[in-house]
Each structure stands twice: as C-alpha cells, then as structure tokens.
Design a protein around this motif. Structure first.
Motif, mmCIF file in Angstrom:
data_model
loop_
_atom_site.group_PDB
_atom_site.id
_atom_site.type_symbol
_atom_site.label_atom_id
_atom_site.label_comp_id
_atom_site.label_asym_id
_atom_site.label_seq_id
_atom_site.Cartn_x
_atom_site.Cartn_y
_atom_site.Cartn_z
ATOM 1 N N GLY A 498 0.762 -1.232 0.000
ATOM 2 C CA GLY A 498 0.000 0.000 0.000
ATOM 3 C C GLY A 498 0.794 1.284 0.000
ATOM 4 O O GLY A 498 0.222 2.366 -0.129
ATOM 5 N N VAL A 499 2.126 1.199 0.169
ATOM 6 C CA VAL A 499 2.944 2.416 0.183
ATOM 7 C C VAL A 499 4.200 2.199 -0.656
ATOM 8 O O VAL A 499 4.599 1.062 -0.921
ATOM 9 N N GLN A 500 4.822 3.293 -1.067
ATOM 10 C CA GLN A 500 6.040 3.214 -1.866
ATOM 11 C C GLN A 500 7.240 3.148 -0.928
ATOM 12 O O GLN A 500 8.037 4.075 -0.809
ATOM 13 N N SER A 501 7.364 2.010 -0.260
ATOM 14 C CA SER A 501 8.409 1.817 0.741
ATOM 15 C C SER A 501 8.879 0.366 0.683
ATOM 16 O O SER A 501 8.074 -0.542 0.424
ATOM 17 N N TYR A 502 10.177 0.149 0.929
ATOM 18 C CA TYR A 502 10.761 -1.175 0.727
ATOM 19 C C TYR A 502 11.671 -1.565 1.893
ATOM 20 O O TYR A 502 12.260 -0.707 2.553
ATOM 21 N N ASP A 503 11.759 -2.884 2.118
ATOM 22 C CA ASP A 503 12.774 -3.433 3.010
ATOM 23 C C ASP A 503 13.879 -4.015 2.139
ATOM 24 O O ASP A 503 13.636 -4.938 1.349
ATOM 25 N N SER A 504 15.079 -3.467 2.264
ATOM 26 C CA SER A 504 16.213 -3.899 1.447
ATOM 27 C C SER A 504 17.196 -4.651 2.335
ATOM 28 O O SER A 504 17.578 -4.153 3.400
ATOM 29 N N SER A 505 17.611 -5.833 1.900
ATOM 30 C CA SER A 505 18.448 -6.650 2.775
ATOM 31 C C SER A 505 19.521 -7.399 2.013
ATOM 32 O O SER A 505 19.441 -7.591 0.792
ATOM 33 N N PHE A 506 20.526 -7.807 2.754
ATOM 34 C CA PHE A 506 21.571 -8.684 2.223
ATOM 35 C C PHE A 506 22.068 -9.530 3.374
ATOM 36 O O PHE A 506 22.310 -9.037 4.483
ATOM 37 N N ILE A 507 22.237 -10.825 3.118
ATOM 38 C CA ILE A 507 22.842 -11.710 4.105
ATOM 39 C C ILE A 507 23.974 -12.458 3.438
ATOM 40 O O ILE A 507 23.827 -12.958 2.317
ATOM 41 N N GLY A 508 25.127 -12.455 4.085
ATOM 42 C CA GLY A 508 26.300 -13.087 3.483
ATOM 43 C C GLY A 508 27.166 -13.785 4.507
ATOM 44 O O GLY A 508 27.043 -13.552 5.719
#
Length: 693
Positions: A498-508
């Motif tokens: 519903g919104v222009q928002s993101y969860d950005s992730s990286f696992i290494g």
C-alpha cells in the motif's frame, strides 16, 4: 432482717466468683502469652523497637567477550528527610524545591510525614548533592545507593537494556538475567525507643549484602561499534525508517554484534519514547524477500529434486492457479541452469523449484530451519514470525513462499537459519551470553554452543554456499565483495503493501569454504531511490565486513580457480526406460550411467519417470521416479515452454534439448508459430511442434 443479710451474702459470693473468674482468665491469658507463646510476643515487641534498613547490593557488571565494561554500578547520593528533626518545614521546602526535581507541595508533604525517615529524591547528581549539603539543613541527610551506569552511552543499547531506580532490570539483558545480576540485599537493624531515639546498649546488627554476579557476553564491542557506525552512515545516505545489522559466528551461534536504529541512551532511558527501546532485531517481523531463497535452494538440493545442471526457462513470468507471477527482469532470463536461477534471483525459476520440492516437504524445511517460532535467544519481547498454517498453503502460497513473500521472519530467525548453511547444515541456538562469574572470578555457568537439529547434509550446505558465492561474484550481490575474501550471499527486496516503501536486505557469509562470519543487513522502510537490496544493503555489508575482518584478523583467501569439468562429465547420456523396475534396480542402472535418482511415493515399483526414456541429459543430472500413488507429483517438474518464434530449427533444437524437450518441424527459415504456446507448462520429454516460413 435475716433474709436481707442472706441476699447480701449471695451478692458478695456472686461478685467474688465473678472476680475469681476474671482473675483466672487474666492469669490464663498471661500464662498463654508469657509461657506458651512467649517467643512470638517477644519477637513482636522486638520488631516494634527495631528499625530495619535495607542495604542495597551492588549489581553485577556486564562485560563484552574481551572483558570491556558495558554496564557497571557506581555510588550515588539519595536525599533523606527525618521529619522529627526538621525545625521549619516550610522554609526547608522552599529551599529544596529550587534544587530538586519536585514540586514544593510534594516536598512539604514528605518532610511533615509521621515517619522516622522518608526518601525525598533518589540517586541525584553530585552537583545537586553538593548544593543541598551547602545549605546545612537540619533533618536533611543523605544515604549512599548504587546507580546503574552504561559507560559507552548508546552502544549496544538494545542488547543491554536498562535497570530502574531500585536496580531492577527492566529491559534487555538487564531484565533477562535480572536474578543473576541483582544479588541479595543486606540489612542494618538498630533498636530505638518510641520517639525514634537510639536506646543505650540497644541491639545493633549488620548483615552484609551479596553482590550480583557478572555476565560476559558474546558481543565484541569493537565489532558492535563498526556495525552501529556503518548503520548510522547508511541511514544518513538513504531515506529509511530504520535498520538492523547482526554479526554472528556460525560455528558457535555467538552474536558478535546486534545494532538497531533508531536507538536510545540507556543512561537516560526515560527521556525516550518506549518505541525506541524496542529491539527490532528480535521483536519486529518483515518479509525477507529473496534472502529466503537460501532455504528454498537448500531444501531442493537436499531432496534431490534439482542439481546444478538442471535447465529452467523464464519467459518473464509464470502462471500459478491463474495468478501471474512476474520476474524482476522484463522479458525474463530465458534459458538458465539452476546455478543461474540462483545468481539471477529469478522468481519464476524459484517457483518451479518450490513446486518440485512440494508443499509437505517445503513446509517441513521451513519449520526445521526455525521459522514460525522463537529462537530462544533469551531476550524479552522476541516474536514468533509468521508462517502459514499447513492447511492454508495452496499452490499460490507455495509459489510465493518459495521466493520469500507471504512469510514474515525476524532478523534473528533469518541469520540463525542461514548460519546453519554456514555450519555444514547444523542449526545452532543463537546466544548472547558466554558465561556467568561471581565476584571472585569463578565461573558459575558456561554457555556452550547448543545444537538444535541437523537440517541439511554437509554436502548440501557446501553446494548451497558455492551457489551463493556465484551471487556475489556474478549476480546481484556484486557490491558486497571484499577484496581477497570469498564471500557468498543473497540480496532481498520486499515492498511494503500500500505504500512506496521497501525493506532492502543482504545476508552473506565468509570465507565461503569455512565461514567464520555471517552478517545480515536490513534497511527498513526505504523510500528513496535506489531501494534494491543490491544497491542499498550489499554495499553496507561490504563496509561492515571490510573493517570487521581486519579487526578480527581473519586471513584473506584468494578465490580458487574454477576447474574445467572433465571431458567425461560434459557428455550427455540417454535416459533408459526404467518403468516397472524396482527403485533399487533403477537406481543401480542410473548409477552406472553417472546419473542420480530420486523416488517419490510409498511403493517400490517405478510407474513413471522424468525425464522420459530416450531423453539426452548431462551426467550428474537427476532422474525422478514415481510410484503409482505419486503420479500426481509429476506436475511439479513441468517445464515452461520458451518462445521459439524467430529462431532457426538448429537454435530451437539446441535450446529444447537442454530443457529436456523434443522438437517436431521441418523446413528452412525461421519459426513463425509453435504449439504449445510460450509460457505453457508441459512435462519433460514432451514435443513442441513448430512451423517455419
């Protein structure tokens, strides 16, 4: 007259008897008090004369793994009023209200109480104490108490938590290990008379307090500082609601760093809103996106439904129960091996992989990796995450879960699960506390690594790590690379509904051949562009790891040269017809040809197989056998038909051969039409008919 004397005597006798009975009652009562219950009433009398004052113990120290102090207890002055000794309460209240953080009416009420002594304000600053002492007010005195202090300010605030005015743990480690840290209070007992004056030769007794035990954490304060510094910088460079970074040793389950933003200073916790106290690394769930694909690929490899050379086709979408699931790349990735599906983070490819694993097995792996349940890291407020109930999983839910949507996890759950891949398939309990010691430095309890279960084999874990290395060297995780180190990892991007928002992730993890570190980066609520995990989280991973490996002294490991496959391995072999054979016979025949096998169903006789007899496949590929009761599982291995229009017969035949499909058509020129149409799902070994111009 005689009669009157007789009445008088009777009355005297009655009065005498009454007096006798009363005296007897008094004697019996005195006997009961002084003979039978003398100890009870002697104790009550003593308690009325004794003033018991609590002596606070010193709360235990919290250290990092190297003995650096993170939480200590220092001395602090508490203002005490003795109402009976205050000559002019009104004047005293006027003077104290200028110094203390209290209303005049409240001060006056306390200093005029009918009590021997009352606290006015506890654990005040040295400056305030000096100001009050300079007034030399009669009836105003001080007592020394201990106050919790966090020498490194907001560093590791969400791990440590904080303690209250009575030195009771209220959050974080301070709350979780309150009984260990608190200690046992002592007592001062003084005998005083009714006016509150000490009695000459009265009873005096002092019982020493027992100080709390000390905690040594698995946290390294330098690694914690690196994580918090880089997270703070990343938030300044991106528009985001917050973020989390966790650094874990996958061989022990020990957490080296846990950083959250926004944060607070536990020395002044009351000045912040309770939302700032929340440890989002364990309390907040989010959609992991493509980072969850590590679980899908591990499950598929362990179940033997895919191998590195398996071919998939992505036209840019896949249809599941009428739902169109798109690839992030317009037009799709076309023909890909399984390794390329992983490196490209191709959603339609992972949907097909999840379908091969199947609902029942996939759900078991999700649970085995620890999702949908607490990790038991022993911090207050840990969430379970959110996983569908088994009965609620349909084809669409299975498809979306396979690429990390429709499931919610906590950062701690995700890094714990991925650490199992880093530690050869063993899921360990994450931990923050290394040991408990008493005042003399004797170890009371040592927290060893705790194995929960074996989730995948060592071979599967190694293959998964190799595939993850390809994501960093050739795929979306390229910006996570640190020169000289072999790193494997996965990016993830999930949109808020519903919104222009993101969860950005990286696992290494690194080094990939024997991982010593697993690092998870989650930037939450990113609203600026770019917002992809490859652009936001992967560079942040690089910045954290670059300084961490130098500090910890992890030596660089040059990437091994990829060895050319032996000539024998590159050869194709024809799949034999093994229908009606037993599984053991079929497995034996395939082994002789250099092929692997997987059996689905509960029977022992092979009722069907994929690929079909006569198909040409590479050595090392897997042939799936089905018993009669598992024939409906064949659709899991259906292949997406590619678009052949504009291709030559030679090009089309080569492509379909790698996808284990057949081609029917003659003529010259290029293909103008085909049947089935592109995007249709068909069985391995089926034929595609084409027309040429």
């Amino acid at each position: 007259m005689g009669e009157s004397k007789l009445q008088v005597r009777k009355r005297i006798l009655i009065l005498f008897l009454i007096v006798v009975f009363v005296m007897l009652g008094i004697i019996l009562r005195l006997a009961w008090i002084q003979i039978f219950n003398n100890e009870l009433y002697q104790s009550k009398a003593l308690n009325q004369r004794l003033r018991k004052l609590k002596v606070e113990p010193r709360r235990g120290i919290i250290y990092d793994k190297n003995g650096e102090e993170l939480a200590i207890s220092g001395s602090s002055q508490t203002v005490v009023a003795v109402p009976a000794e205050i000559e002019d309460p009104s004047k005293v209240a006027d003077k104290l209200t200028l110094i203390l953080d209290m209303e005049r009416s409240e001060i006056y009420k306390k200093i005029t109480k009918s009590a021997y002594a009352v606290y006015l304000e506890r654990k005040i600053s040295e400056k305030k104490a000096a100001q009050i002492k300079s007034l030399d007010l009669s009836g105003i005195t001080f007592t020394e108490e201990t106050k919790r202090f966090y020498p490194k300010g907001d560093l590791a605030a969400h791990i440590l938590g904080f303690a209250g005015i009575d030195n009771q743990g209220l959050n974080g480690i301070e709350l979780a290990y309150d009984q260990v840290l608190r200690g046992e209070p002592g007592r001062i007992m003084i005998e005083k008379d009714a006016t509150g004056r000490m009695m000459p030769r009265g009873v005096e007794q002092y019982l020493d307090p027992t100080d709390g035990n000390n905690l040594y954490l698995t946290i390294d304060h330098v690694v914690q500082y690196i994580a918090e510094r880089e997270l703070e910088k990343a938030l300044r460079g991106n528009e985001a609601e917050g973020g989390t970074i966790i650094v874990m040793n996958p061989q022990t389950g020990g957490v080296l760093a846990l950083a959250n933003r926004p944060t607070y200073n536990p020395n002044h916790f009351a000045k912040y809103s309770p939302g700032r106290w929340r440890n989002s690394a364990i309390s907040d769930s989010y959609e992991p996106g493509s980072t969850f694909k590590i679980v899908t690929m591990s499950a598929a490899l362990e179940e033997g439904v895919v191998n590195l050379e398996d071919q998939f086709f992505d036209p840019g979408y896949i249809k599941v129960e009428g739902e169109r699931i798109k690839c992030w790349k317009n037009g799709g990735h076309g023909k890909q091996t399984f390794a390329e599906v992983v490196a490209n983070s191709c959603n339609p490819g992972f949907v097909q992989i999840g379908q091969r694993v199947g609902k029942e097995d996939f759900y078991q792996y999700v649970k085995a990796f620890g999702f949908g349940q607490k990790t038991d890291i022993n911090l207050p407020g840990e969430a379970d995450g959110l996983v569908y109930d088994y009965d609620d999983i349909g084809p669409v839910e299975l498809a979306t879960m396979s690429f990390g949507h429709g499931i919610s996890v906590t950062p701690m759950q995700l890094i714990t699960a991925v650490s199992a891949v880093a530690s050869d398939g063993v899921l360990l309990n994450p931990r923050l506390v290394d040991r408990i010691e008493n005042e003399e430095g004797e170890v009371i309890k040592d927290f060893k690594s705790k194995e929960i279960r074996k989730v995948v084999s060592e071979e599967t874990a190694k293959t998964t790590r190799d595939l993850l290395e390809g994501v960093v060297t050739d795929g979306s995780g390229e910006k996570a690379q640190v020169k000289g180190y072999r790193i494997g990892g996965k990016t993830g991007t999930a949109k808020h509904y519903g919104v222009q928002s993101y969860d950005s992730s990286f696992i290494g993890m690194l080094p990939i051949d024997n991982p010593q570190l697993v690092v998870l980066v989650v930037m939450k609520g990113v609203s600026s562009y770019p917002y992809y995990g490859s652009q936001v989280a992967a560079p942040l991973f690089h910045d954290v790891v670059k300084d961490t490996v130098r500090y910890l002294g992890i030596p660089p490991t040059e990437r091994e040269e990829v060895r050319d496959r032996e000539q024998e391995d590159s050869k194709e072999v024809e799949v034999p017809n093994l229908i009606n054979y037993s599984f053991a016979e079929g497995q034996s025949k395939l082994r002789q040809l250099g092929l692997n096998s997987k059996f689905e169903g509960s029977g022992d006789q092979i009722a069907d197989q994929i690929p079909k007899p006569g198909a040409m496949i590479r050595k090392g590929s897997t042939v799936i056998f089905f018993s009669d009761d598992a024939l409906d599982h064949r659709s899991r291995y259906d292949i997406t038909v590619p678009n052949l229009e504009g291709e030559s017969l030679k090009e089309a035949r080569s492509l379909l051969s790698e996808l284990e499909l057949k081609l029917e058509g003659e003529g010259k020129g290029t293909i103008t039409s085909q049947q089935p149409k592109p995007g249709t799902r068909i069985e391995s070994g089926d034929t595609i008919k084409v027309k040429l111009n």
